[in-house]
Design a protein around this motif. Structure first.
Motif, PDB file in Angstrom:
ATOM      1  N   LEU A 277      49.977  17.058 -62.991  1.00 15.80           N
ATOM      2  CA  LEU A 277      50.366  17.316 -61.606  1.00 15.80           C
ATOM      3  C   LEU A 277      50.217  18.791 -61.267  1.00 15.80           C
ATOM      4  O   LEU A 277      49.890  19.150 -60.134  1.00 15.80           O
ATOM      5  CB  LEU A 277      51.816  16.886 -61.363  1.00 15.80           C
TER       6      LEU A 277
ATOM      7  N   PHE B 165      49.623  17.113 -56.292  1.00 15.50           N
ATOM      8  CA  PHE B 165      50.538  16.288 -55.502  1.00 15.50           C
ATOM      9  C   PHE B 165      50.900  17.063 -54.237  1.00 15.50           C
ATOM     10  O   PHE B 165      50.910  18.287 -54.221  1.00 15.50           O
ATOM     11  CB  PHE B 165      51.792  15.902 -56.290  1.00 15.50           C
TER      12      PHE B 165
ATOM     13  N   ALA C  97      50.129  11.577 -54.933  1.00 11.28           N
ATOM     14  CA  ALA C  97      49.620  12.400 -56.021  1.00 11.28           C
ATOM     15  C   ALA C  97      48.346  11.803 -56.601  1.00 11.28           C
ATOM     16  O   ALA C  97      48.067  10.598 -56.481  1.00 11.28           O
ATOM     17  CB  ALA C  97      50.675  12.532 -57.119  1.00 11.28           C
TER      18      ALA C  97
END
Length: 714
Positions: A215, A231, A187
């Protein structure tokens, strides 16, 4: 890898005109564009775009996939994206999924066309996995962010995420860490770029700082909206399975064909009967066909009335109903051997309304070929001419009918359309019996059976057996012949270790068996420390995959040490910790699961044949499917179909099936479901291509890759 794309002389302004809308004021509602309910998925062959494709496939949401690696693919230009139908501008796709924020070469006419299309029609874009950079609304990770593995990290849904597309989650989004030797995630964690209109929906702590990095977040710019995912994932990983629904709902605005729910059903086979016990010295099961020449002394396992009380209390505490799959002769035999007494049957019959009941045949007889059990493994007996000897139609019919008659006398609520044969017998069993017993289908028809359980580890797809349809069931690796934890561990070690370690060697003979062990499990801790987490993870993975197929265990697993409950509780308790109250586990009985699978198959066939048309104009959705094929959709709460509420509530929306006569279905969305905003201003030029992103090998496959295991008997 960068790609060279044929460029076009069209300017951004010319593209807007080609897309069908003027570059002037916004259009009036009477001239609202038609938005087709189809997703454009542009793939680079990576796991992230393929995961989104798998989610759309499973839900029954149509999409068009463009493979960037194919030289013969169509060019993405104004004509590919939009046209005019009956004088009304049409956007051919309601959402765009790209591998990253810009997968094309610098100066790409295709990216320019996509940007103009999105800006003109208010079409959202998902960046399936992209680098954190200002072009995606984020700071570079080098400026106080992070690039690396998130194995074992617990991400969280933000307040904006809960109020938005991820409101079906309680908050936690744990990242898998199934193997200490495999990098399973990667990520880029970063904060919004200065001045960017960026809202994080899912974030995680940035290592070494007190900050949290995005994310999943929404980036709004130049009249466009992007869901920026930083990610990488594959379709099997729990972190994706948790977020997949929200990704689809964000990009479709909660208006799309197809539906997704989280299902869990558990069948308990052999109820009223007893199950033979594993012999830890002989490494076989006396009384069953795996002990050569009838070796050993049978020592059966059977529930008690106290086990029934425990099952009822467990169900109530988990708001869950078990399906009791029963053999009536087990009680008859018990009464004959105990002066008419069967406390287990008396208790189960008294508490019959606490459970669902499914016919498992009267004696649990094998209903395929006539078995020769003088050898291990058994084989089919044959006539002098070499033809297979089959169990007769009368015998099969009697097994079905006699169990029904016993159930009726006991007052058990039964659905005659459902049947589970002993060991799924009657259907083909490889390698010994490659064909169905030809007498099975007629016997099912004689008894009006329309739903027949099958073993998902042998046949994962639904199929016809005469007029009946199968309902594949997942076998759980909690063995039928184990009532104690130590027995389960001993048999597990025997099955999944090498011959040199004292095991069966099945893993040496079948190296793709992923439950193989590097060394035997500890007898005292192996069950709770290894088997329970493994089986919980596998079953929860099914639940999170929009998979309605039931799982099955045996009554022996609810007796003695009650070894099934740690796994079943692990699934349900784990689920409750992840999902909000508006997204409960759906617990269906067998015939309803069969119906769901049947409807899905018909719907998917119609989609593949191009027989479904669906679009939105303002607050009206029109769906046309072939006559007899039920249509499925997910829509905002309050949607009306022919003056009545459509679907049923789930995860903050409504979804369901609508029968089709072949004429268009017209659904009216609530006033709160605003149509996608369109923008008449010229979008900014598309940015340069996204940098290459890291995809560790652990994300290219499932860890464990798949659920393949060997069991002695189901």
């Amino acid at each position: 890898m960068k790609r060279t794309i044929r460029t076009s002389a069209l300017t951004v302004g010319a593209l807007i005109a080609a897309l069908g809308l003027p570059a002037g004021a916004a259009r009036a509602d009477t001239a609202a564009p038609r938005i087709d309910l189809r997703v454009l998925l542009v793939s680079d062959g990576g796991p992230a775009t393929e995961a989104i494709a798998a989610e759309l496939d499973t839900a029954g949401t149509p999409y068009t996939e463009i493979d960037l690696d194919r030289a013969d693919r169509p060019a993405i230009d104004a004509g590919f994206l939009a046209d005019t139908v009956d004088g009304r501008p049409r956007a051919k796709f309601q959402a765009v999924v790209l591998p990253n924020d810009n997968p094309f070469a610098a100066g790409s006419a295709e990216m320019t066309a996509l940007a103009a299309y999105e800006q003109t029609y208010g079409i959202p874009q998902v960046d399936a996995y992209t680098y954190a950079r200002p072009e995606a609304g984020l700071q570079y990770p080098a400026y106080g962010g992070y690039s690396g593995s998130l194995d074992g990290v617990q991400a969280e849904v933000t307040g904006a995420g809960k109020a938005g597309p991820f409101g079906y989650l309680d908050g936690a989004v744990p990242f898998e860490d199934n193997s200490p030797t495999v990098n399973e995630s990667y990520a880029y964690l970063s904060t919004p770029a200065a001045g960017a209109d960026f809202t994080p929906y899912v974030d995680a702590p940035i290592p070494g700082t007190s900050k949290r990095g995005s994310l999943v977040g929404e980036y709004r710019h130049d009249g466009r909206r992007e869901l920026v995912v930083t990610f990488v994932y594959n379709q099997y990983q729990q972190q994706f399975r948790l977020l997949a629904r929200g990704i689809v709902e964000w990009m479709t605005g909660g208006v799309h064909l197809g539906a997704s729910r989280n299902y869990f059903a558990v069948h308990v086979d052999d109820v009223f009967a007893a199950d033979d016990r594993w012999d830890t010295q002989l490494n076989c099961t006396p009384g069953d066909v795996d002990c050569a020449n009838g070796g050993g002394t049978p020592n059966p396992i059977r529930m008690t009335s106290a086990d029934v009380d425990y099952a009822t209390a467990w169900q109530n505490s988990h708001h869950f109903t078990l399906d009791m799959v029963f053999n009536g002769s087990g009680s008859v035999d018990q009464r004959e051997d105990n002066n008419g007494v069967d406390q287990l049957a008396d208790k189960l019959i008294a508490d019959r309304d606490q459970f669902r009941w499914v016919n498992h045949t009267y004696t649990h007889a094998f209903l395929g070929c006539e078995q020769d059990t003088t050898v291990v493994p058994w084989r089919c007996t044959t006539d002098a001419d070499g033809s297979t000897k089959w169990v007769s139609r009368t015998t099969i019919s009697d097994e079905i009918a006699n169990n029904r008659a016993w159930a009726r006398a006991a007052g058990l609520p039964l659905d005659d359309s459902e049947l589970v044969t002993g060991e799924h017998s009657g259907m083909k069993v490889l390698p010994q019996q490659p064909d169905d017993n030809p007498n099975l289908a007629p016997a099912l028809a004689d008894n009006h059976v329309t739903w027949l359980a099958s073993d998902n580890s042998r046949e994962s797809g639904q199929r016809s057996v005469g007029a009946a349809l199968t309902v594949p069931r997942y076998p759980m690796n909690i063995f039928y012949n184990a009532g104690h934890r130590a027995e389960q561990v001993d048999e597990y070690n025997w099955l999944y270790t090498s011959r040199a370690q004292g095991g069966s060697g099945v893993c040496e003979d079948h190296p793709d068996t992923t439950t193989c062990l590097p060394a035997p499990l500890d007898a005292a801790t192996g069950y709770s420390g290894y088997i329970v987490p493994m089986e919980t993870r596998i079953a929860l993975g099914h639940v999170l995959s929009n998979d309605p197929k039931p799982h099955f265990i045996h009554q022996s697993n609810l007796a003695e040490d009650r070894i099934a409950y740690p796994v079943l509780s692990g699934v349900l308790d784990g689920y409750d910790a992840l999902f909000a109250d508006n997204t409960p586990v759906v617990n269906l009985r067998m015939k309803d699961i069969g119906t769901e699978l049947q409807r899905r198959a018909a719907w998917q066939a119609a989609l593949r044949a191009g027989q479904v048309t669906a679009y939105r104009v303002g607050d009206t959705v029109t769906i046309q499917a072939p006559s007899g094929v039920a249509a499925t959709a997910t829509l905002p709460t309050g949607t009306q179909l022919a003056g009545s509420a459509f679907g049923s509530a789930y995860a903050g929306e409504v979804s369901g099936w609508a029968p089709s006569s072949g004429t268009p279905l017209t659904l009216t969305l609530p006033a709160s479901a605003a149509a996608p905003a369109t923008h008449a201003t010229r979008p900014a030029p598309a940015t340069g291509p996204a940098p290459d992103t890291r995809v560790p090998t652990g994300v290219e496959r499932q860890v464990p890759f798949t659920e393949k295991h060997f069991t002695a008997k189901h």
